[in-house]
Design a protein around this motif. Sequence first.
Motif, PDB file in Angstrom:
ATOM      1  N   LEU A  87      35.338  33.416 -72.228  1.00  0.00           N
ATOM      2  CA  LEU A  87      36.095  34.817 -72.081  1.00  0.00           C
ATOM      3  C   LEU A  87      36.371  35.556 -73.317  1.00  0.00           C
ATOM      4  O   LEU A  87      36.700  36.763 -73.009  1.00  0.00           O
ATOM      5  N   LYS A  88      35.811  35.112 -74.297  1.00  0.00           N
ATOM      6  CA  LYS A  88      35.970  36.054 -75.507  1.00  0.00           C
ATOM      7  C   LYS A  88      34.827  36.992 -75.475  1.00  0.00           C
ATOM      8  O   LYS A  88      33.734  37.164 -74.864  1.00  0.00           O
ATOM      9  N   PRO A  89      35.264  38.447 -76.194  1.00  0.00           N
ATOM     10  CA  PRO A  89      34.315  39.418 -76.476  1.00  0.00           C
ATOM     11  C   PRO A  89      33.175  39.177 -77.210  1.00  0.00           C
ATOM     12  O   PRO A  89      33.132  39.191 -78.380  1.00  0.00           O
ATOM     13  N   LEU A  90      32.021  38.646 -76.583  1.00  0.00           N
ATOM     14  CA  LEU A  90      30.853  38.191 -77.312  1.00  0.00           C
ATOM     15  C   LEU A  90      29.642  38.815 -76.797  1.00  0.00           C
ATOM     16  O   LEU A  90      29.593  39.258 -75.465  1.00  0.00           O
ATOM     17  N   ASP A  91      28.402  38.808 -77.551  1.00  0.00           N
ATOM     18  CA  ASP A  91      27.383  39.295 -77.007  1.00  0.00           C
ATOM     19  C   ASP A  91      26.429  38.309 -76.707  1.00  0.00           C
ATOM     20  O   ASP A  91      26.079  37.593 -77.079  1.00  0.00           O
ATOM     21  N   PHE A  92      26.492  38.256 -74.880  1.00  0.00           N
ATOM     22  CA  PHE A  92      26.042  36.968 -74.436  1.00  0.00           C
ATOM     23  C   PHE A  92      24.404  37.098 -74.438  1.00  0.00           C
ATOM     24  O   PHE A  92      24.060  36.001 -73.896  1.00  0.00           O
ATOM     25  N   THR A  93      23.996  37.918 -74.780  1.00  0.00           N
ATOM     26  CA  THR A  93      22.234  38.054 -75.030  1.00  0.00           C
ATOM     27  C   THR A  93      22.122  37.280 -76.138  1.00  0.00           C
ATOM     28  O   THR A  93      20.721  36.599 -76.397  1.00  0.00           O
ATOM     29  N   ARG A  94      23.111  36.890 -77.261  1.00  0.00           N
ATOM     30  CA  ARG A  94      22.533  36.143 -78.430  1.00  0.00           C
ATOM     31  C   ARG A  94      23.479  34.819 -78.442  1.00  0.00           C
ATOM     32  O   ARG A  94      23.218  33.833 -79.261  1.00  0.00           O
ATOM     33  N   VAL A  95      24.647  34.885 -77.661  1.00  0.00           N
ATOM     34  CA  VAL A  95      25.679  33.588 -78.025  1.00  0.00           C
ATOM     35  C   VAL A  95      25.657  33.096 -76.463  1.00  0.00           C
ATOM     36  O   VAL A  95      25.688  33.433 -75.535  1.00  0.00           O
ATOM     37  N   GLY A  96      25.568  31.626 -76.504  1.00  0.00           N
ATOM     38  CA  GLY A  96      25.441  30.892 -75.376  1.00  0.00           C
ATOM     39  C   GLY A  96      26.432  29.477 -75.611  1.00  0.00           C
ATOM     40  O   GLY A  96      26.863  29.211 -76.946  1.00  0.00           O
ATOM     41  N   PHE A  97      26.503  28.596 -74.575  1.00  0.00           N
ATOM     42  CA  PHE A  97      27.652  27.536 -74.847  1.00  0.00           C
ATOM     43  C   PHE A  97      26.968  26.327 -74.106  1.00  0.00           C
ATOM     44  O   PHE A  97      26.270  26.518 -72.995  1.00  0.00           O
ATOM     45  N   GLU A  98      26.936  25.085 -74.568  1.00  0.00           N
ATOM     46  CA  GLU A  98      26.622  23.941 -73.807  1.00  0.00           C
ATOM     47  C   GLU A  98      27.578  22.735 -74.318  1.00  0.00           C
ATOM     48  O   GLU A  98      28.000  22.777 -75.308  1.00  0.00           O
ATOM     49  N   LEU A  99      27.915  21.931 -73.089  1.00  0.00           N
ATOM     50  CA  LEU A  99      28.471  20.599 -73.401  1.00  0.00           C
ATOM     51  C   LEU A  99      27.548  19.898 -74.273  1.00  0.00           C
ATOM     52  O   LEU A  99      26.396  19.648 -73.913  1.00  0.00           O
ATOM     53  N   ALA A 100      28.213  19.263 -75.387  1.00  0.00           N
ATOM     54  CA  ALA A 100      27.292  18.172 -76.038  1.00  0.00           C
ATOM     55  C   ALA A 100      28.366  17.294 -77.021  1.00  0.00           C
ATOM     56  O   ALA A 100      29.827  18.119 -77.301  1.00  0.00           O
TER      57      ALA A 100
END
Length: 220
Positions: A87-100
């Motif tokens: 939900l943070k204001p991030l550039d999701f073309t460069r930022v991603g998340f994964e469970l690890a």
Amino acid sequence: MQTSDNVEQAMPRYYAQRAAEYERVFDKPHRQADIATLKAWLRGQFAGRHVLEVATGTGFWLPEATADAASWLGTDLNAEVLAIARLKPLDFTRVGFELANAYALGDTLRGRRFDAAFAGLWFSHVPMSRREAWLRGLHAQLSRGARVVLMDNRYVDGDSTPVTRFDAEGNGFQRRQLSDGSEHEVLKNFPTADEFAALLGGRPFEFRELGYFWTLVYEV
Ligand SMILES: C[S@@+](CC[C@H](N)C(=O)[O-])C[C@H]1O[C@@H](n2cnc3c(N)ncnc32)[C@H](O)[C@@H]1O
């Protein structure tokens, strides 16, 4: 007495339960100057780099830390915290998340390589006996010359949650309460520059202490 196995299970469960109220810890007025310094500093650390972040949590530092990064993969064991980070204001073309799992990064990353790594407020939760192995596992995901940036809390008398006991290997434990009244015992260590010198085995590093936080930077 907790064994190291159930300590490691209790910690992520505590943070899953704390997800919605986690960022209140950053509201303390006397910590604002340090927090502003760190946010500005983090932005410069990752400019142009492909960054692996361990234990991202709710992504408190990410609007600034990711601003100039070439790419950023935030990882955490808990979906609850990553849902808030998204939900943070991030550039999701460069930022991603994964469970690890921070202790088994290779299982998730499977050969992907990064030229920087970041872990905020994580190393304090790594049991003494797992520090070396955790660092080795992190370095295995990085290309030669990659920058590693760790930062965490300093212990400040009268401000930090008191450490109520130490176990046989020297890990400290704090008793913490969540707003639902539940009580949790959390492993929390406060490493020194000497401890990093020993862990990094002669590699040059920069260890800096602010009022309430420390930062560590080195290259692999
Ligand atoms: C103190 S929070 C730090 C969050 C964030 N990096 C920050 O600076 O605010 C610790 C995080 O570690 C995560 N965590 C706990 N055990 C983990 C594990 N084995 N692997 C990955 N993340 C884990 C928790 O879910 C939590 O988000």
